[in-house]
Design a protein around this motif. Sequence first.
Motif, PDB file in Angstrom:
ATOM      1  N   GLY A   1       0.758  -1.240   0.000  1.00  0.00           N
ATOM      2  CA  GLY A   1       0.000   0.000   0.000  1.00  0.00           C
ATOM      3  C   GLY A   1       0.788   1.290   0.000  1.00  0.00           C
ATOM      4  O   GLY A   1       1.985   1.327   0.265  1.00  0.00           O
ATOM      5  N   ASP A   2       0.071   2.375  -0.305  1.00  0.00           N
ATOM      6  CA  ASP A   2       0.646   3.705  -0.509  1.00  0.00           C
ATOM      7  C   ASP A   2       1.675   3.685  -1.637  1.00  0.00           C
ATOM      8  O   ASP A   2       2.739   4.298  -1.536  1.00  0.00           O
ATOM      9  CB  ASP A   2       1.263   4.261   0.780  1.00  0.00           C
TER      10      ASP A   2
ATOM     11  N   GLY B   1      -3.412   1.290   0.294  1.00  0.00           N
ATOM     12  CA  GLY B   1      -2.958   2.083   1.423  1.00  0.00           C
ATOM     13  C   GLY B   1      -3.922   3.227   1.651  1.00  0.00           C
ATOM     14  O   GLY B   1      -4.776   3.509   0.802  1.00  0.00           O
ATOM     15  N   ASN B   2      -3.801   3.907   2.758  1.00  0.00           N
ATOM     16  CA  ASN B   2      -4.717   5.017   3.029  1.00  0.00           C
ATOM     17  C   ASN B   2      -4.550   6.148   2.018  1.00  0.00           C
ATOM     18  O   ASN B   2      -5.510   6.847   1.677  1.00  0.00           O
ATOM     19  CB  ASN B   2      -4.547   5.544   4.456  1.00  0.00           C
TER      20      ASN B   2
ATOM     21  N   LYS C   1     -14.176   6.238   1.869  1.00  0.00           N
ATOM     22  CA  LYS C   1     -13.533   5.349   0.899  1.00  0.00           C
ATOM     23  C   LYS C   1     -14.482   5.019  -0.248  1.00  0.00           C
ATOM     24  O   LYS C   1     -14.059   4.898  -1.405  1.00  0.00           O
ATOM     25  CB  LYS C   1     -13.067   4.063   1.581  1.00  0.00           C
TER      26      LYS C   1
ATOM     27  N   ASP D   1      -7.888  -4.792   2.922  1.00  0.00           N
ATOM     28  CA  ASP D   1      -7.915  -3.331   3.078  1.00  0.00           C
ATOM     29  C   ASP D   1      -8.275  -2.991   4.524  1.00  0.00           C
ATOM     30  O   ASP D   1      -9.409  -3.163   4.961  1.00  0.00           O
ATOM     31  CB  ASP D   1      -8.949  -2.735   2.119  1.00  0.00           C
TER      32      ASP D   1
ATOM     33  N   VAL E   1      -7.042   0.206   5.754  1.00  0.00           N
ATOM     34  CA  VAL E   1      -6.244   1.422   5.660  1.00  0.00           C
ATOM     35  C   VAL E   1      -6.529   2.461   6.738  1.00  0.00           C
ATOM     36  O   VAL E   1      -5.704   3.351   6.966  1.00  0.00           O
ATOM     37  CB  VAL E   1      -6.382   2.073   4.266  1.00  0.00           C
ATOM     38  N   TYR E   2      -7.675   2.365   7.416  1.00  0.00           N
ATOM     39  CA  TYR E   2      -7.951   3.256   8.535  1.00  0.00           C
ATOM     40  C   TYR E   2      -7.895   2.510   9.860  1.00  0.00           C
ATOM     41  O   TYR E   2      -8.456   2.945  10.878  1.00  0.00           O
ATOM     42  CB  TYR E   2      -9.302   3.945   8.357  1.00  0.00           C
TER      43      TYR E   2
ATOM     44  N   HIS F   1      -2.083  -2.908   4.893  1.00  0.00           N
ATOM     45  CA  HIS F   1      -1.290  -1.683   4.999  1.00  0.00           C
ATOM     46  C   HIS F   1      -0.964  -1.319   6.456  1.00  0.00           C
ATOM     47  O   HIS F   1       0.194  -1.145   6.819  1.00  0.00           O
ATOM     48  CB  HIS F   1      -2.013  -0.527   4.332  1.00  0.00           C
TER      49      HIS F   1
ATOM     50  N   HIS G   1       2.956   1.296   6.241  1.00  0.00           N
ATOM     51  CA  HIS G   1       2.289   2.465   6.814  1.00  0.00           C
ATOM     52  C   HIS G   1       3.180   3.323   7.707  1.00  0.00           C
ATOM     53  O   HIS G   1       3.100   4.546   7.659  1.00  0.00           O
ATOM     54  CB  HIS G   1       1.051   2.023   7.592  1.00  0.00           C
TER      55      HIS G   1
END
Length: 323
Positions: free
Chosen positions: A119-120, A146-147, A168, A199, A201-202, A228, A291
């Motif tokens: 991710g990211d 990723g976020n 999202k 996922d 991401v948060y 992530h 992350h």
Amino acid sequence: MENQISRRSFMKRLAAVGVLLSTASLPTFAKDKTSAFSKRGCFERLSVGYATIHIGLQKPFSIMHISDTHLSEAYPYENEKKQTLKNSRTMTFGGRQEEALRDSLQWAKSHVDYIVHTGDLIDWQSEENFDLVKKYFGTNIFGTMGNHEFSSDMWLSEPKEGFTEAYKEQSHDVLSKVFPFDISFHSQVVNGVNFIGLDDVYGTVTRRQTELFKKEIKRGLPIILCMHVPFYTDDIWRATQRYWGNGKKQILGEKIKPVDDYLKQQTDSTTKEFIDYLKQEPLLKGILAGHEHINVQDKFSETATQYVVGGNFFFCAQEIMFI
């Protein structure tokens, strides 16, 4: 979900969702003659860590795990917000993010069997960043969200409702067309090991993701969970806070006070139940995450260690050997 396939046949089925890519098909990148390291060999720019996961496989293999490349490009015709972010964020990450990714892919081609990116890959949404996703994820890398993939304009357009599943959802359709896998949950079996992309991401997971994961358990294969945001332990949280905060003011022996994603993981009922469930699942053999932009590992359960890799924009990567 995917059935088990051989490394040779994997590339013939790119239309099917996967989490890993065989490095056999990676392109060969020419050595960067302008690099400070051009006279010494391009791989000396990379900082590669190593880990081994013992499963008892008949066919051992290795992967390169990278995360947080933070590509920060925008075409000249894109709007003012995109240009502002390009200038600001390229300065933040040093302007060599794509070079770091190319070096990582070149190293992977001659050293490992598969690649995971957690991710990211991009820093925010722009047309040029999306084209870079298609360039690298489309033919060379599969991974997880990723976020930052969900960020339209970062701090220039903060969501009023906060960073939630609803936020999202606003870019779900766009991202689903850009990334060649189910951005919420997907899996791929390689040499008898089930890699699952999730996922989170948060910091949280959904009930649907929990149900899908439990279906994967029924396959009876050893599992590597790829996501992530790490599932924080006190030691991982302490390490990240010393990196992101004022490390000198944080006493090493002090009691951890979870906030932000760590607090959400302890208070969101669905996520907490999932983490508790994972800690009792013997098929889970490892968790790969990013992350935090630092290299840190910690024991997650009796059968699994969590491996957090440093930022790829720092030229960081880790090779994980499965034997």
